[in-house]
Design an enzyme around this catalytic site. Structure first.
Site, mmCIF file in Angstrom:
data_model
loop_
_atom_site.group_PDB
_atom_site.id
_atom_site.type_symbol
_atom_site.label_atom_id
_atom_site.label_comp_id
_atom_site.label_asym_id
_atom_site.label_seq_id
_atom_site.Cartn_x
_atom_site.Cartn_y
_atom_site.Cartn_z
ATOM 1 N N CYS A 362 4.197 42.205 -12.605
ATOM 2 C CA CYS A 362 4.095 41.226 -12.548
ATOM 3 C C CYS A 362 4.228 40.882 -14.735
ATOM 4 C CB CYS A 362 3.458 40.185 -11.658
ATOM 5 S SG CYS A 362 3.746 38.677 -11.526
ATOM 6 N N HIS A 474 2.764 41.988 -6.380
ATOM 7 C CA HIS A 474 1.516 42.790 -5.955
ATOM 8 C C HIS A 474 1.028 43.832 -4.933
ATOM 9 C CE1 HIS A 474 0.337 39.939 -9.347
ATOM 10 N NE2 HIS A 474 0.927 39.365 -9.407
#
Length: 520
Positions: A362, A474
């Site tokens: 991310c 994630h």
């Protein structure tokens, strides 16, 4: 149905509220009760994606104040189809309770962006008006939403296990409280007060917290809990009885120190308590910058045999690592600046140049690219580390959604992921794409997970061995297929962890206390 509410308060942050709440959720669920967790307000950069409220529920009286229109349309109802955020602790507590995670379980989430500023997420969605509002001014605006969420959960369940925040006796905050005793009074909750005896001063903490509460709130406390105790519990006498003589409240549990319970840590990293199980076969250094987010997703790595997890804040802590991981960040440009100030940028690029495995997740993926571009002043402009030929532009609209996909063909140390199907979630501002000028020069990013992950091709400096991988997804290490592919092993699943927590409190609470708490 009106649920009985059991509330876990703490004398301090870090006393053990989150894991005790999780354990209670699983304990009561195992008794055949319908259980839901609740925390009115959580301050954490660890968040999970859940389904948002229905359009009918949230827009019956018009668009909620402070919510922005979605990307690609003027109707804000469109945003609810992509998901919502709650704190990771409440997400895991809902799983422990065998309940579907729901935004009502954590109606207010504060995600710190700086020491004096947080992004405010109300019922799963960023609320710009509340984010700009002074801290104390928010309570009047958010309490009706919080109370409605709690009341709805009470109407649908037998037991609601509520977690407090910090200490309920912060007398400077008591008048604007929306997370501790105001919730306890509203729900007439049966409260447990937990303290960390390992820090010292536990009996003073318990007595002082009780003494600072008004009389009507003192009566809601049903028991004291000593957490993280080392040694012979019989040596505590006569302090528990003396405390009961002063307050009328019994000490109902002495919980031994337990490092390896397996539940992700919500607010901190483990440092010296993080040790490999068995002989170390692989060392993974995770860069612990100030605004690290979703660090809980690395918990499974702690449980993989032979893996040593290091939280690195200096270049020295990266020495000897097989992998370096750049995790998520709530303030990507600021954390990238910090990384450079510590000299960690050179540690990462040197590691990559030597063929060491580097992964960015991310915000970490965004750092690995060539540049961060911020036309809307969301995060900040910055040059990247230049290990992937990508550029990220921050956008007003936040991406919050579950994702499921399959890796294409990868090379280098990540080749074992080729063809592996994965599930996870996205929470990020910004869109990442191939750097156009570098592409024109023949330096390409290979998209190995559609829209979610990239490797550099052979023409990219620092990535010419296929050793640099950036992913938006994630939860990668929470997928047993990924652990099996990369390590040939799996970590204990969360049901096993939840059952262990329930067994632990059942063993160490006084007999009958837990059942008595939920009697009508």
């Amino acid at each position: 149905m009106t649920a009985v509410c059991v509330m876990v308060l703490g004398t301090t942050s870090g006393a053990g509220k989150s894991w005790v709440t999780t354990a209670l959720c699983r304990y009561y669920a195992r008794q055949g009760l319908k259980v839901a967790p609740f925390k009115a307000q959580n301050m954490s950069n660890n968040a999970r994606v859940v389904k948002g409220p229905t359009v009918e529920d949230r827009f019956a009286a018009g668009p909620p104040q402070g919510e922005t229109a979605p990307q690609g349309g003027s109707d804000p109802r469109q945003r609810w189809s992509v998901g919502a955020e709650i704190g990771s602790a409440q997400y895991f507590q809902s799983l422990a309770a065998n309940a579907e995670p729901d935004v009502r379980m954590n109606p207010l989430l504060l995600k710190p962006e700086a020491d004096t500023r947080s992004q405010v997420v109300l019922l799963g969605q960023v609320n710009l008006t509340l984010s700009d509002m002074p801290w104390r001014g928010r309570s009047l605006h958010v309490w009706p939403e919080i109370a409605a969420a709690l009341d709805a959960l009470r109407a649908e369940n037998d037991v609601v296990v509520i977690e407090g925040a910090g200490s309920p006796a912060e007398i400077n905050l008591h008048g604007s409280d929306i997370v501790n005793m105001r919730v306890a009074r509203h729900a007439q909750a049966r409260c447990l007060l937990v303290t960390d005896i390992d820090r010292g001063g536990a009996f003073a903490h318990l007595y002082g917290t009780w003494a600072l509460l008004p009389a009507d709130e003192q009566t809601l406390i049903r028991g004291f809990v000593l957490n993280k105790f080392r040694g012979d519990a019989s040596l505590l006498a006569p302090a528990p009885q003396m405390l009961q003589d002063l307050t009328g409240i019994p000490t109902v549990a002495t919980l031994p120190m337990w490092w390896q319970h397996g539940l992700p840590e919500e607010d901190g990293v483990f440092d010296d308590k993080t040790r490999a199980s068995g002989a170390v076969q692989k060392t993974i250094a995770v860069i612990a910058y100030p605004r690290i987010s979703n660090l809980d997703e690395f918990q499974p790595l702690k449980n993989v045999p032979g893996v040593r997890l290091v939280w690195a804040r200096t270049p020295a802590e990266c020495v000897g690592a097989d992998w370096i991981v750049l995790p998520g960040s709530k303030a990507t440009a600021a954390d990238l600046e910090w990384l450079r100030a510590q000299g960690l940028d050179r540690a990462v690029t040197d590691h990559a140049a030597a063929g060491g495995a580097v992964m960015g997740v991310c915000g970490g993926l965004q750092m690995l690219g060539e540049a961060l571009i911020d036309p809307h002043q969301i995060d900040g402009n910055a040059p990247g580390l230049g290990l992937l030929p990508l550029v990220t532009q921050f956008e007003l609209q936040k991406t919050v959604r579950h994702a499921q996909s399959r890796f294409g063909t990868l090379s280098g140390p990540w080749a074992a992921l080729s063809g592996v199907e994965v599930t996870g979630y996205e929470i990020h501002h910004g869109h990442t794409s191939q750097h156009p000028a570098m592409a024109a020069g023949g330096q390409l990013a290979v998209e190995v997970l559609p829209g979610l992950a990239w490797q550099a091709d052979n023409g990219c400096e620092g990535g010419n061995k296929g050793n640099v991988l950036g992913v938006y997804l994630h939860g990668l290490f929470e997928d047993p297929r990924v652990l099996q592919a990369l390590f040939g092993a799996t970590a204990p699943n969360m049901d096993h962890v939840f059952d262990g927590l329930a067994d632990f409190i059942e063993t160490h609470f006084d007999a009958g206390v837990l059942d008595q708490l939920v009697k009508p």
